[in-house]
Design an enzyme around this catalytic site. Sequence first.
Site, PDB file in Angstrom:
ATOM      1  N   PRO A  17      11.151 -30.616  -4.769  1.00 49.94           N
ATOM      2  CA  PRO A  17      12.618 -29.961  -5.196  1.00 49.94           C
ATOM      3  C   PRO A  17      13.605 -30.709  -4.713  1.00 49.94           C
ATOM      4  O   PRO A  17      13.489 -31.103  -3.565  1.00 49.94           O
ATOM      5  CB  PRO A  17      12.473 -28.478  -4.634  1.00 49.94           C
ATOM      6  CG  PRO A  17      11.758 -28.560  -3.657  1.00 49.94           C
ATOM      7  CD  PRO A  17      10.491 -29.521  -3.854  1.00 49.94           C
ATOM      8  N   MET A  18      14.505 -31.361  -5.432  1.00 44.97           N
ATOM      9  CA  MET A  18      15.604 -32.083  -5.180  1.00 44.97           C
ATOM     10  C   MET A  18      16.703 -31.567  -5.949  1.00 44.97           C
ATOM     11  O   MET A  18      16.863 -31.649  -7.213  1.00 44.97           O
ATOM     12  CB  MET A  18      15.202 -33.599  -5.471  1.00 44.97           C
ATOM     13  CG  MET A  18      14.121 -34.141  -4.470  1.00 44.97           C
ATOM     14  SD  MET A  18      13.898 -35.884  -4.660  1.00 44.97           S
ATOM     15  CE  MET A  18      13.153 -35.923  -6.030  1.00 44.97           C
ATOM     16  N   ALA A  19      17.797 -31.398  -5.252  1.00 44.65           N
ATOM     17  CA  ALA A  19      19.299 -30.667  -5.900  1.00 44.65           C
ATOM     18  C   ALA A  19      19.637 -31.873  -6.663  1.00 44.65           C
ATOM     19  O   ALA A  19      19.910 -33.074  -6.326  1.00 44.65           O
ATOM     20  CB  ALA A  19      19.883 -30.333  -4.989  1.00 44.65           C
ATOM     21  N   GLN A  71      12.471 -22.347  -6.730  1.00 42.45           N
ATOM     22  CA  GLN A  71      12.817 -22.251  -5.139  1.00 42.45           C
ATOM     23  C   GLN A  71      14.093 -21.914  -4.990  1.00 42.45           C
ATOM     24  O   GLN A  71      15.291 -21.968  -5.564  1.00 42.45           O
ATOM     25  CB  GLN A  71      12.980 -23.732  -4.528  1.00 42.45           C
ATOM     26  CG  GLN A  71      13.086 -23.888  -2.945  1.00 42.45           C
ATOM     27  CD  GLN A  71      13.236 -24.984  -2.341  1.00 42.45           C
ATOM     28  OE1 GLN A  71      14.278 -25.614  -2.416  1.00 42.45           O
ATOM     29  NE2 GLN A  71      12.358 -25.469  -1.509  1.00 42.45           N
ATOM     30  N   CYS A 101      16.476 -27.030   3.930  1.00 45.78           N
ATOM     31  CA  CYS A 101      17.620 -27.664   3.853  1.00 45.78           C
ATOM     32  C   CYS A 101      18.472 -27.915   5.241  1.00 45.78           C
ATOM     33  O   CYS A 101      19.073 -27.109   5.655  1.00 45.78           O
ATOM     34  CB  CYS A 101      18.406 -27.052   2.856  1.00 45.78           C
ATOM     35  SG  CYS A 101      19.991 -28.060   2.273  1.00 45.78           S
ATOM     36  N   LYS A 142       9.023 -23.727   2.264  1.00 51.48           N
ATOM     37  CA  LYS A 142       8.900 -25.246   2.466  1.00 51.48           C
ATOM     38  C   LYS A 142      10.040 -25.208   3.593  1.00 51.48           C
ATOM     39  O   LYS A 142      11.188 -24.818   3.385  1.00 51.48           O
ATOM     40  CB  LYS A 142       9.540 -26.010   1.308  1.00 51.48           C
ATOM     41  CG  LYS A 142       9.658 -27.512   1.734  1.00 51.48           C
ATOM     42  CD  LYS A 142      10.062 -28.114   0.232  1.00 51.48           C
ATOM     43  CE  LYS A 142      10.197 -29.878   0.541  1.00 51.48           C
ATOM     44  NZ  LYS A 142      11.741 -29.898   0.861  1.00 51.48           N
ATOM     45  N   ASN A 205       4.733 -33.710   3.426  1.00 52.60           N
ATOM     46  CA  ASN A 205       5.787 -34.145   2.681  1.00 52.60           C
ATOM     47  C   ASN A 205       6.595 -35.114   3.438  1.00 52.60           C
ATOM     48  O   ASN A 205       6.726 -34.645   4.807  1.00 52.60           O
ATOM     49  CB  ASN A 205       6.667 -32.970   2.074  1.00 52.60           C
ATOM     50  CG  ASN A 205       7.990 -33.398   1.507  1.00 52.60           C
ATOM     51  OD1 ASN A 205       9.116 -33.182   2.045  1.00 52.60           O
ATOM     52  ND2 ASN A 205       8.035 -34.271   0.595  1.00 52.60           N
ATOM     53  N   GLY A 206       7.030 -35.990   2.780  1.00 48.86           N
ATOM     54  CA  GLY A 206       8.010 -37.099   3.529  1.00 48.86           C
ATOM     55  C   GLY A 206       7.600 -38.446   3.585  1.00 48.86           C
ATOM     56  O   GLY A 206       6.439 -38.663   4.131  1.00 48.86           O
ATOM     57  N   ARG A 230      11.752 -38.513  -3.332  1.00 52.55           N
ATOM     58  CA  ARG A 230      12.397 -39.979  -3.649  1.00 52.55           C
ATOM     59  C   ARG A 230      11.400 -40.993  -4.468  1.00 52.55           C
ATOM     60  O   ARG A 230      12.106 -41.767  -5.192  1.00 52.55           O
ATOM     61  CB  ARG A 230      13.170 -40.439  -2.568  1.00 52.55           C
ATOM     62  CG  ARG A 230      14.284 -39.443  -2.120  1.00 52.55           C
ATOM     63  CD  ARG A 230      14.817 -39.759  -0.545  1.00 52.55           C
ATOM     64  NE  ARG A 230      13.702 -39.412   0.339  1.00 52.55           N
ATOM     65  CZ  ARG A 230      13.731 -39.722   1.755  1.00 52.55           C
ATOM     66  NH1 ARG A 230      14.809 -40.413   1.906  1.00 52.55           N
ATOM     67  NH2 ARG A 230      12.799 -39.601   2.396  1.00 52.55           N
TER      68      ARG A 230
HETATM   69  C1  LIG Z   1      18.670 -35.752  -3.452  1.00 50.17           C
HETATM   70  C2  LIG Z   1      17.817 -34.670  -2.714  1.00 50.17           C
HETATM   71  C3  LIG Z   1      18.039 -33.292  -3.033  1.00 50.17           C
HETATM   72  C4  LIG Z   1      17.129 -32.305  -2.245  1.00 50.17           C
HETATM   73  N1  LIG Z   1      17.023 -30.948  -2.624  1.00 50.17           N
HETATM   74  C5  LIG Z   1      16.267 -30.355  -2.021  1.00 50.17           C
HETATM   75  C6  LIG Z   1      15.976 -28.968  -2.529  1.00 50.17           C
HETATM   76  O1  LIG Z   1      16.886 -28.499  -3.543  1.00 50.17           O
HETATM   77  N2  LIG Z   1      15.193 -28.333  -2.012  1.00 50.17           N
HETATM   78  C7  LIG Z   1      14.289 -28.559  -1.124  1.00 50.17           C
HETATM   79  O2  LIG Z   1      13.284 -28.018  -0.532  1.00 50.17           O
HETATM   80  N3  LIG Z   1      14.437 -29.945  -0.432  1.00 50.17           N
HETATM   81  C8  LIG Z   1      15.283 -30.835  -1.092  1.00 50.17           C
HETATM   82  N4  LIG Z   1      15.213 -32.071  -0.964  1.00 50.17           N
HETATM   83  C9  LIG Z   1      14.111 -32.468   0.192  1.00 50.17           C
HETATM   84  C10 LIG Z   1      13.099 -33.108  -0.550  1.00 50.17           C
HETATM   85  O3  LIG Z   1      12.445 -31.999  -1.200  1.00 50.17           O
HETATM   86  C11 LIG Z   1      11.756 -33.655   0.419  1.00 50.17           C
HETATM   87  O4  LIG Z   1      11.715 -32.793   1.438  1.00 50.17           O
HETATM   88  C12 LIG Z   1      12.659 -34.996   0.909  1.00 50.17           C
HETATM   89  O5  LIG Z   1      13.133 -35.771   0.209  1.00 50.17           O
HETATM   90  C13 LIG Z   1      11.307 -35.798   1.571  1.00 50.17           C
HETATM   91  O6  LIG Z   1      10.411 -36.074   0.857  1.00 50.17           O
HETATM   92  P1  LIG Z   1      10.352 -37.700   0.121  1.00 50.17           P
HETATM   93  O7  LIG Z   1      10.572 -38.703   1.360  1.00 50.17           O
HETATM   94  O8  LIG Z   1       9.300 -37.672  -0.731  1.00 50.17           O
HETATM   95  O9  LIG Z   1      11.708 -37.832  -0.619  1.00 50.17           O
HETATM   96  C14 LIG Z   1      16.008 -32.928  -1.499  1.00 50.17           C
HETATM   97  C15 LIG Z   1      15.928 -34.491  -1.209  1.00 50.17           C
HETATM   98  C16 LIG Z   1      16.957 -35.081  -1.720  1.00 50.17           C
HETATM   99  C17 LIG Z   1      16.846 -36.778  -1.401  1.00 50.17           C
END
Ligand SMILES: Cc1cc2nc3c(=O)[nH]c(=O)nc-3n(C[C@H](O)[C@H](O)[C@H](O)COP(=O)(O)O)c2cc1C
Length: 357
Positions: A17-19, A71, A101, A142, A205-206, A230
């Site tokens: 999930p990404m806002a 979520q 978050c 999460k 994740n990460g 990302r």
């Molecule tokens: C722009 C953006 C918005 C995000 N919004 C959320 C969200 O709404 N809910 C959530 O659980 N994590 C959110 N995250 C975190 C991601 O879900 C994820 O945990 C984090 O980016 C690490 O994973 P990655 O390295 O694959 O990006 C957000 C991350 C980014 C970059």
Amino acid sequence: MRIGEHLVVDTPVLLAPMAAVTDLPFRTVCEEFGVGFTITEFLSAHALSVGDPKTTGKLTASLGGRKFGVQIFGREESMMEDAARLAVKIGASLVDINMGCPAKRVVAGECGSALMREPAIAQTLVRAVVRAVPANVPVTVKHRAGWNQDNLNAPEFALALVEAGAKMITVHGRTRTQGFSGKSDPNIIKLVRDALPSHIPVVGNGDVISIDDYLRMRETTGCDAVMIGRGALGNPWLFARLKEVASGRPDPGPPGLEERLTVFRRHVELIETLKGGPRTLHEVRKACAWYARGLYGCNALRLRVWETPDLAGARALVEEYFAQLIERQSRLGLEPEMRDSKTESDGVFSSGDDQAA
Ligand SMILES: Cc1cc2nc3c(=O)[nH]c(=O)nc-3n(C[C@H](O)[C@H](O)[C@H](O)COP(=O)(O)O)c2cc1C
């Protein structure tokens, strides 16, 4: 992977999930490329429960009857219950609670990662949401590694949530104080996997942006699935490739430029048809930057797109950009670029400005 008794996810790769990113168009593109499961961006339980139109507009079911999760975040039981019921009403197969978050405004309200400091409250929220949804809709959480390096409580925290009824745990291996800096720590994800009963899936994740990263995450942590955020921006092919690799088939390899342009067009079409409205140009501009990321001259393209006042102009710039790249590729006899390798910025198409895009 089975989440609870009823929900089966065929490919163990989830879209994070990404806002302001994982809206319906983006989720749809990833689903079309075979991602195992998608979840909406986090939605305020308070805003949903009072019917705030901006937030309820983001409460969207996947197209074509595909399974999806919603979520939510908050700390008031009654509002979390209301929000969960709304999610179920639009057909969510899973309700995920955000306890990771790090954003100041979320933490100031004692929500998101702040709940990692209050496991008892976190448990009451899980229990409330479990009560509010039908038994066939699993409630999942999460969260992060912990609040900070001195409080890496993810394993105990996850166990407490499972005792309260959570059916899957996703761990982003950074602490709240890290935000997005430093590295996600696979060791903490392994500790969570070791702490939980084996029938509860743990999602790692990460920092997963390549097939090698995926394999390493699975191997070093023992996690049941991997969540990618990302690394999927402008790169939904990663899901198609991982689907093959996870099924023991060969990696089909990265896309060519024509394919990249075709999917950009598809993404824009989805933005226009599913969203529309005054934000369309902004959303299309973001897509332009994502699909050109890592390619020669992407930064200059991004700047030009940002200066273009209308949709047709932005689209035309991207068409022209890809036409020039394709011509350059055939003239120089270059291979398709390796977008998702660790050396992406050294790729034959890279101008070195991809990091800024
Ligand atoms: C722009 C953006 C918005 C995000 N919004 C959320 C969200 O709404 N809910 C959530 O659980 N994590 C959110 N995250 C975190 C991601 O879900 C994820 O945990 C984090 O980016 C690490 O994973 P990655 O390295 O694959 O990006 C957000 C991350 C980014 C970059």
